[in-house]
Write a protein that holds these residues in place. Structure first.
Motif, PDB file in Angstrom:
ATOM      1  N   GLY A  62      37.460  30.218  27.274  1.00  0.00           N
ATOM      2  CA  GLY A  62      36.369  31.170  27.478  1.00  0.00           C
ATOM      3  C   GLY A  62      35.352  31.073  26.367  1.00  0.00           C
ATOM      4  O   GLY A  62      34.936  29.981  25.979  1.00  0.00           O
ATOM      5  N   GLY A  63      34.998  32.231  25.834  1.00  0.00           N
ATOM      6  CA  GLY A  63      33.891  32.318  24.887  1.00  0.00           C
ATOM      7  C   GLY A  63      34.035  31.444  23.654  1.00  0.00           C
ATOM      8  O   GLY A  63      33.063  30.842  23.197  1.00  0.00           O
ATOM      9  N   GLN A  64      35.260  31.346  23.121  1.00  0.00           N
ATOM     10  CA  GLN A  64      35.419  30.560  21.889  1.00  0.00           C
ATOM     11  C   GLN A  64      35.122  29.084  22.139  1.00  0.00           C
ATOM     12  O   GLN A  64      34.465  28.427  21.327  1.00  0.00           O
ATOM     13  CB  GLN A  64      36.833  30.732  21.332  1.00  0.00           C
ATOM     14  CG  GLN A  64      37.038  29.937  20.049  1.00  0.00           C
ATOM     15  CD  GLN A  64      38.387  30.191  19.429  1.00  0.00           C
ATOM     16  OE1 GLN A  64      38.931  31.297  19.532  1.00  0.00           O
ATOM     17  NE2 GLN A  64      38.951  29.206  18.772  1.00  0.00           N
TER      18      GLN A  64
ATOM     19  N   VAL B 215      33.141  27.831  24.380  1.00  0.00           N
ATOM     20  CA  VAL B 215      31.689  27.691  24.553  1.00  0.00           C
ATOM     21  C   VAL B 215      30.996  27.768  23.188  1.00  0.00           C
ATOM     22  O   VAL B 215      30.137  26.945  22.859  1.00  0.00           O
ATOM     23  CB  VAL B 215      31.136  28.822  25.463  1.00  0.00           C
ATOM     24  CG1 VAL B 215      29.613  28.770  25.546  1.00  0.00           C
ATOM     25  CG2 VAL B 215      31.747  28.722  26.856  1.00  0.00           C
TER      26      VAL B 215
ATOM     27  N   VAL C 208      32.124  37.975  35.597  1.00  0.00           N
ATOM     28  CA  VAL C 208      32.434  36.583  35.237  1.00  0.00           C
ATOM     29  C   VAL C 208      33.320  36.622  34.002  1.00  0.00           C
ATOM     30  O   VAL C 208      33.000  37.326  33.033  1.00  0.00           O
ATOM     31  CB  VAL C 208      31.151  35.785  34.892  1.00  0.00           C
ATOM     32  CG1 VAL C 208      31.499  34.374  34.398  1.00  0.00           C
ATOM     33  CG2 VAL C 208      30.221  35.687  36.089  1.00  0.00           C
TER      34      VAL C 208
ATOM     35  N   ARG D 162      37.454  35.555  32.029  1.00  0.00           N
ATOM     36  CA  ARG D 162      38.869  35.235  32.160  1.00  0.00           C
ATOM     37  C   ARG D 162      39.601  36.369  32.867  1.00  0.00           C
ATOM     38  O   ARG D 162      39.165  37.518  32.817  1.00  0.00           O
ATOM     39  CB  ARG D 162      39.480  35.001  30.770  1.00  0.00           C
ATOM     40  CG  ARG D 162      38.961  33.746  30.110  1.00  0.00           C
ATOM     41  CD  ARG D 162      39.528  33.529  28.724  1.00  0.00           C
ATOM     42  NE  ARG D 162      39.119  34.560  27.785  1.00  0.00           N
ATOM     43  CZ  ARG D 162      39.940  35.409  27.200  1.00  0.00           C
ATOM     44  NH1 ARG D 162      41.236  35.365  27.437  1.00  0.00           N
ATOM     45  NH2 ARG D 162      39.492  36.311  26.350  1.00  0.00           N
TER      46      ARG D 162
ATOM     47  N   GLY E 186      35.990  33.471  38.021  1.00  0.00           N
ATOM     48  CA  GLY E 186      36.786  33.029  36.877  1.00  0.00           C
ATOM     49  C   GLY E 186      37.978  32.222  37.389  1.00  0.00           C
ATOM     50  O   GLY E 186      38.489  32.515  38.475  1.00  0.00           O
TER      51      GLY E 186
ATOM     52  N   LEU F  78      26.613  28.738  37.403  1.00  0.00           N
ATOM     53  CA  LEU F  78      26.602  30.087  36.817  1.00  0.00           C
ATOM     54  C   LEU F  78      25.233  30.768  36.881  1.00  0.00           C
ATOM     55  O   LEU F  78      25.147  31.940  37.247  1.00  0.00           O
ATOM     56  CB  LEU F  78      27.084  30.041  35.364  1.00  0.00           C
ATOM     57  CG  LEU F  78      28.570  30.296  35.143  1.00  0.00           C
ATOM     58  CD1 LEU F  78      28.943  30.015  33.694  1.00  0.00           C
ATOM     59  CD2 LEU F  78      28.951  31.718  35.504  1.00  0.00           C
TER      60      LEU F  78
ATOM     61  N   GLU G 278      35.697  43.923  23.100  1.00  0.00           N
ATOM     62  CA  GLU G 278      34.895  42.701  23.241  1.00  0.00           C
ATOM     63  C   GLU G 278      34.206  42.416  21.910  1.00  0.00           C
ATOM     64  O   GLU G 278      33.256  43.105  21.533  1.00  0.00           O
ATOM     65  CB  GLU G 278      33.852  42.909  24.349  1.00  0.00           C
ATOM     66  CG  GLU G 278      33.204  41.652  24.870  1.00  0.00           C
ATOM     67  CD  GLU G 278      34.200  40.683  25.497  1.00  0.00           C
ATOM     68  OE1 GLU G 278      34.530  39.696  24.819  1.00  0.00           O
ATOM     69  OE2 GLU G 278      34.658  40.904  26.631  1.00  0.00           O
TER      70      GLU G 278
ATOM     71  N   VAL H  61      29.213  36.447  28.209  1.00  0.00           N
ATOM     72  CA  VAL H  61      28.791  36.698  29.589  1.00  0.00           C
ATOM     73  C   VAL H  61      27.603  37.671  29.608  1.00  0.00           C
ATOM     74  O   VAL H  61      26.667  37.517  30.389  1.00  0.00           O
ATOM     75  CB  VAL H  61      29.994  37.233  30.407  1.00  0.00           C
ATOM     76  CG1 VAL H  61      29.550  37.929  31.681  1.00  0.00           C
ATOM     77  CG2 VAL H  61      30.936  36.074  30.734  1.00  0.00           C
TER      78      VAL H  61
ATOM     79  N   GLU I 252      24.426  35.832  28.776  1.00  0.00           N
ATOM     80  CA  GLU I 252      24.092  34.857  29.830  1.00  0.00           C
ATOM     81  C   GLU I 252      23.434  35.599  31.000  1.00  0.00           C
ATOM     82  O   GLU I 252      22.410  35.153  31.539  1.00  0.00           O
ATOM     83  CB  GLU I 252      25.355  34.127  30.301  1.00  0.00           C
ATOM     84  CG  GLU I 252      25.913  33.171  29.257  1.00  0.00           C
ATOM     85  CD  GLU I 252      27.329  32.673  29.548  1.00  0.00           C
ATOM     86  OE1 GLU I 252      27.899  33.023  30.607  1.00  0.00           O
ATOM     87  OE2 GLU I 252      27.875  31.933  28.703  1.00  0.00           O
TER      88      GLU I 252
HETATM   89  N1  UDP Z   1      32.982  31.104  32.022  1.00  0.00           N
HETATM   90  C1  UDP Z   1      32.676  30.017  32.826  1.00  0.00           C
HETATM   91  N2  UDP Z   1      33.182  29.967  34.082  1.00  0.00           N
HETATM   92  C2  UDP Z   1      33.994  30.934  34.578  1.00  0.00           C
HETATM   93  C3  UDP Z   1      34.304  32.049  33.746  1.00  0.00           C
HETATM   94  C4  UDP Z   1      33.790  32.092  32.465  1.00  0.00           C
HETATM   95  O1  UDP Z   1      31.945  29.112  32.422  1.00  0.00           O
HETATM   96  O2  UDP Z   1      34.426  30.824  35.720  1.00  0.00           O
HETATM   97  C5  UDP Z   1      32.394  31.168  30.669  1.00  0.00           C
HETATM   98  C6  UDP Z   1      31.285  32.202  30.590  1.00  0.00           C
HETATM   99  O3  UDP Z   1      30.098  31.697  31.141  1.00  0.00           O
HETATM  100  C7  UDP Z   1      31.210  32.453  29.092  1.00  0.00           C
HETATM  101  C8  UDP Z   1      32.673  32.284  28.658  1.00  0.00           C
HETATM  102  O4  UDP Z   1      33.339  31.591  29.705  1.00  0.00           O
HETATM  103  O5  UDP Z   1      30.391  31.504  28.454  1.00  0.00           O
HETATM  104  C9  UDP Z   1      33.342  33.632  28.425  1.00  0.00           C
HETATM  105  O6  UDP Z   1      32.936  34.115  27.182  1.00  0.00           O
HETATM  106  P1  UDP Z   1      33.001  35.649  26.738  1.00  0.00           P
HETATM  107  O7  UDP Z   1      32.568  35.698  25.313  1.00  0.00           O
HETATM  108  O8  UDP Z   1      32.239  36.498  27.694  1.00  0.00           O
HETATM  109  O9  UDP Z   1      34.531  36.048  26.891  1.00  0.00           O
HETATM  110  P2  UDP Z   1      35.871  35.508  26.157  1.00  0.00           P
HETATM  111  O10 UDP Z   1      36.401  34.416  27.023  1.00  0.00           O
HETATM  112  O11 UDP Z   1      35.492  35.031  24.776  1.00  0.00           O
HETATM  113  O12 UDP Z   1      36.787  36.682  26.115  1.00  0.00           O
END
Ligand code: UDP
Length: 423
Positions: free
Chosen positions: A28-30, A32, A230, A232, A263, A302, A319, A324, A327
């Protein structure tokens, strides 16, 4: 544009592989963040190596993303997916393999930027052995997270002590929001040096398509009201709150509604189990007809989803930042978020979206009704949201701030520090 920095930098993200497909298996976020920061730093002239754990024998050991940016997968434990709470025992092997990689390739990294507590531990070990400065980003703080969960994992004590030690010993900590910095100070330690540098997003990718075109691509008619999640499948994400809120909201009577829960997940893994649980709540509330589970959403699609939506909901219990949110805002879609952590920083209530108490189904239902019931207001919130992201959350701006931080550290006289945490 390249500047003449040309210094090596190591980003360490043991469990969050920056080269993996985002949106599945705990990615997920990390993932990215590390990937985007790495690429943006390389654009600024750094020679960026991103180190992660090899979790599959099919994976390439080295993935070249751009001229000066690559992912390097080191062996640490079995070459298979290991949940993050079970990785700690494999970290000494990761440290050894990092050192060996440096030696074999004759590269010296004056700075390692570690991500999440597992990598923090690795960074502290390296700092004990090598002439290295450590910068750390938490991504999640155990001290906050454990307040919002019912089952505390066995690893909690080790995690909490590592998070304290790194705050007190790293050359610099990067908090991604003022709220995260306050949590560090009140819940972890008064010692240590913290800079606030937010996460970013790609503002040319997110916001690149019109609403009409996005809906056409997804086959959604203009009259339908779309509510989007959107992320995890993890209890901390609070998807249950969103589903129960949709079950309660008035908009169900007045409009044709669609709830999209995007997700990826692997059946039988923790995210697969959470997805099953959410699907059974959808069923129990009679929301099957209006709910869609499209699975993992690729980066390419997305922007269509965010732009097509009337509102994105981020109902997390906790959080630290929440990519998300920005985005969606970059796509001109307002966000309803929980009134927690980084969401209090990214969302300006009544200007770019709304905040609700976490786990409060009725408050989320009311907020959804307010936004869906007033399209003009919704559009105004969306315009403001886009402006806020342009001003504050571009990856280029984030990389510029990190570059200043690293250069600042490299100018300072070297003082070898020893951390107090051992295996
Ligand atoms: N994401 C994605 N496809 C999906 C679900 C999530 O690319 O089907 C990406 C979303 O676009 C975002 C990241 O996963 O860039 C989730 O980051 P966020 O900081 O919101 O949550 P974390 O996963 O760190 O808890």
């Amino acid at each position: 544009m390249f500047s003449p920095i040309k210094k090596h930098i190591a980003l360490i993200s043991v469990h969050g592989d920056p080269a993996i497909e985002i949106g599945k298996e705990e990615a997920g976020g990390q993932n990215v963040y590390v990937r985007q920061v790495g690429q943006a730093l390389a654009q600024k002239g750094w020679l960026v190596d991103m180190f992660t754990r090899k979790a599959n024998p099919q994976q390439d050991t080295i993935v070249q993303h751009s001229l000066n940016c690559r992912t390097i997968r080191l062996n640490a434990g079995p070459e298979e997916f290991v949940p993050r709470d079970d990785i700690f025992g494999y970290l000494p092997e990761f440290v050894e393999n990092f050192r060996q990689f440096q030696q074999e390739n004759q590269i010296t990294y004056p700075i390692v930027h570690t991500n999440y507590w597992l990598s923090a531990w690795v960074g502290m070990q390296l700092k004990n052995k090598l002439d290295i400065q450590q910068v750390h980003t938490y991504h999640s703080l155990g001290a906050v997270k454990y307040k919002s969960v019912t089952t505390i994992p066995m690893i909690a004590t080790t995690r909490l002590s590592t998070e304290k030690a790194v705050l007190e010993s790293a050359q610099r900590i990067v908090a991604t929001s003022p709220q995260e910095r306050d949590h560090m100070r009140t819940l972890v330690s008064q010692k240590g040096k913290i800079d606030i540098i937010p996460c970013g997003t790609d503002i040319s990718h997110f916001g690149s398509i019109s609403r009409i075109a996005a809906r056409e691509q997804l086959g959604i008619d203009p009259e339908t009201k779309v509510i989007l999640y959107v992320g995890r499948f993890d209890r901390r994400k609070g998807i249950e709150t969103l589903v129960r809120a949709v079950g309660q909201c008035q908009a169900r009577k007045n409009h044709q509604l669609k709830l999209i829960i995007g997700g990826g997940f692997i059946p039988g893994h923790s995210d697969g189990k959470e997805s099953d649980r959410i699907a059974s709540i959808v069923d129990e509330l009679g929301l099957n007809d209006l709910t869609i589970f499209p699975g993992r959403l690729s980066r390419e699609v997305l922007p269509n989803y965010y732009t097509a939506a009337d509102v994105t909901v981020v109902p997390s219990h906790y959080e630290p930042f929440g990519l998300v949110t920005i985005e969606s805002m970059a796509c001109g879609t307002p966000v309803i978020g929980s009134d927690v952590g980084g969401l209090q920083f990214t969302i300006v209530p009544e200007e770019t979206g709304l905040l609700c108490p976490p786990k409060d189904n009725a408050a989320f239902a009311a907020a959804i009704d307010r936004i869906l019931g007033n399209p003009e207001r919704r559009n105004k919130l969306g315009i403001n949201a886009r402006e806020r992201v342009e001003k504050m959350f571009s990856w280029d701006g984030v990389a510029a701030q990190l570059t200043n931080l690293y250069l600042d550290l490299l100018k300072q006289p070297k003082a070898k520090q020893f951390s107090s945490v051992s295996a």
